[in-house]
Scaffold this active site. Structure first.
Site, PDB file in Angstrom:
ATOM      1  N   GLU A 192     107.295  54.064  16.397  1.00  0.00           N
ATOM      2  CA  GLU A 192     107.946  53.532  17.604  1.00  0.00           C
ATOM      3  C   GLU A 192     108.717  54.640  18.333  1.00  0.00           C
ATOM      4  O   GLU A 192     108.879  55.749  17.825  1.00  0.00           O
ATOM      5  CB  GLU A 192     108.891  52.402  17.209  1.00  0.00           C
TER       6      GLU A 192
ATOM      7  N   GLU B 189      97.787  50.372  11.826  1.00  0.00           N
ATOM      8  CA  GLU B 189      96.319  50.399  11.798  1.00  0.00           C
ATOM      9  C   GLU B 189      95.795  51.484  12.736  1.00  0.00           C
ATOM     10  O   GLU B 189      94.800  52.157  12.451  1.00  0.00           O
ATOM     11  CB  GLU B 189      95.767  49.040  12.232  1.00  0.00           C
TER      12      GLU B 189
ATOM     13  N   CYS C 215      95.062  45.782  17.728  1.00  0.00           N
ATOM     14  CA  CYS C 215      94.470  46.454  16.565  1.00  0.00           C
ATOM     15  C   CYS C 215      93.163  45.792  16.154  1.00  0.00           C
ATOM     16  O   CYS C 215      92.257  46.467  15.659  1.00  0.00           O
ATOM     17  CB  CYS C 215      95.455  46.505  15.406  1.00  0.00           C
TER      18      CYS C 215
ATOM     19  N   CYS D   3     100.755  50.948  16.319  1.00  0.00           N
ATOM     20  CA  CYS D   3     100.699  50.228  15.042  1.00  0.00           C
ATOM     21  C   CYS D   3     100.181  51.101  13.898  1.00  0.00           C
ATOM     22  O   CYS D   3      99.497  52.113  14.110  1.00  0.00           O
ATOM     23  CB  CYS D   3      99.785  49.016  15.167  1.00  0.00           C
TER      24      CYS D   3
HETATM   25  N1  THU Z   1     102.848  46.360  13.897  1.00  0.00           N
HETATM   26  C1  THU Z   1     101.910  47.072  13.216  1.00  0.00           C
HETATM   27  O1  THU Z   1     102.106  48.263  12.929  1.00  0.00           O
HETATM   28  N2  THU Z   1     100.772  46.444  12.856  1.00  0.00           N
HETATM   29  C2  THU Z   1     100.516  45.115  13.074  1.00  0.00           C
HETATM   30  O2  THU Z   1      99.421  44.657  12.815  1.00  0.00           O
HETATM   31  C3  THU Z   1     101.570  44.263  13.611  1.00  0.00           C
HETATM   32  C4  THU Z   1     102.675  44.984  14.295  1.00  0.00           C
HETATM   33  C5  THU Z   1     104.091  47.040  14.300  1.00  0.00           C
HETATM   34  C6  THU Z   1     104.226  47.325  15.771  1.00  0.00           C
HETATM   35  C7  THU Z   1     105.727  47.448  15.908  1.00  0.00           C
HETATM   36  O3  THU Z   1     106.096  48.777  15.582  1.00  0.00           O
HETATM   37  C8  THU Z   1     106.282  46.506  14.847  1.00  0.00           C
HETATM   38  O4  THU Z   1     105.195  46.255  13.955  1.00  0.00           O
HETATM   39  C9  THU Z   1     106.813  45.194  15.407  1.00  0.00           C
HETATM   40  O5  THU Z   1     105.876  44.582  16.206  1.00  0.00           O
END
Ligand code: THU
Length: 138
Positions: free
Chosen positions: A43, A54, A88, A52
Site C-alpha cells: 500500500e 496476488e 485479482c 494486492c
Molecule cells: N488485498 C489483497 O492483497 N488481496 C485480496 O485478495 C484482497 C485484498 C489487500 C488490498 C489492500 O491492501 C488490503 O488487502 C485491504 O483491501
C-alpha cells in the site's frame, strides 16, 4: 501440496506493507511447470494506488519468464478464508485455467477450502472475448 503454498503465502503476508488498511495479505502460486512465487500487498499513502498480494506474486512469475498458474493460495491475517478481489480474479485468469485450484486459508489452521477459478470467476472477460468482437471496419 497445498500446505507448502500456504506456508509460503503466510511468510509473504508477514512482509506486507499495509499500514493504511492494517489488512496484511499473502499469496503464493505454483505454475504448471512447478515454479513457485509469493507476494504480499503493498500500500501507499494514496490509498487506491496500492496493490494486492496476488498481483505481486503474478508479477514475480512474469519476471521469471511467465507461465500458467496451476494453484494459488491466499491468506489474510484478519480474515479466515479471504478470497481474491475482483481485480485479482481477472489478473489470475489471464495466466490460469478454469480448473486452477484456489486455496482459501485460515492464518493459523492453513487451507480450509479449495475452489476452482471457474467457481469464483465464471464467464470472465478473456483474450478470446477480444477476438469475438464485432463492429470492426471491413
Ligand atoms: N488485498 C489483497 O492483497 N488481496 C485480496 O485478495 C484482497 C485484498 C489487500 C488490498 C489492500 O491492501 C488490503 O488487502 C485491504 O483491501
Amino acid at each position: 501440496m497445498s500446505e507448502d503454498l500456504f506456508a509460503l503465502a503466510r511468510g509473504a503476508m508477514r512482509k506486507a506493507h499495509a499500514p493504511y488498511s492494517r489488512f496484511p495479505v499473502g499469496a503464493a502460486l505454483r505454475t504448471s511447470d512447478g515454479r513457485i512465487f509469493a507476494g504480499c500487498n503493498v500500500e501507499n499513502a494514496s490509498f487506491p494506488e496500492g496493490w494486492c498480494a496476488e498481483t505481486t506474486a503474478i508479477a514475480h512469475m512474469v519476471m521469471d519468464g511467465g507461465g500458467r498458474i496451476a494453484e494459488l493460495a491466499v491468506v489474510a491475517e484478519r480474515l479466515r478464508g479471504c478470497t481474491p478481489c475482483g481485480g485479482c480474479r481477472q489478473r489470475i485468469a489471464e495466466f490460469a485455467f478454469p480448473e486452477t485450484r484456489i486455496f482459501l486459508c485460515d492464518p493459523v489452521e492453513g487451507v480450509i477450502e479449495t475452489l476452482l477459478l471457474d467457481d469464483i470467476f465464471p464467464r470472465g472477460f478473456a483474450e478470446d472475448s477480444l477476438c469475438g468482437r464485432t463492429g470492426d471496419a471491413a
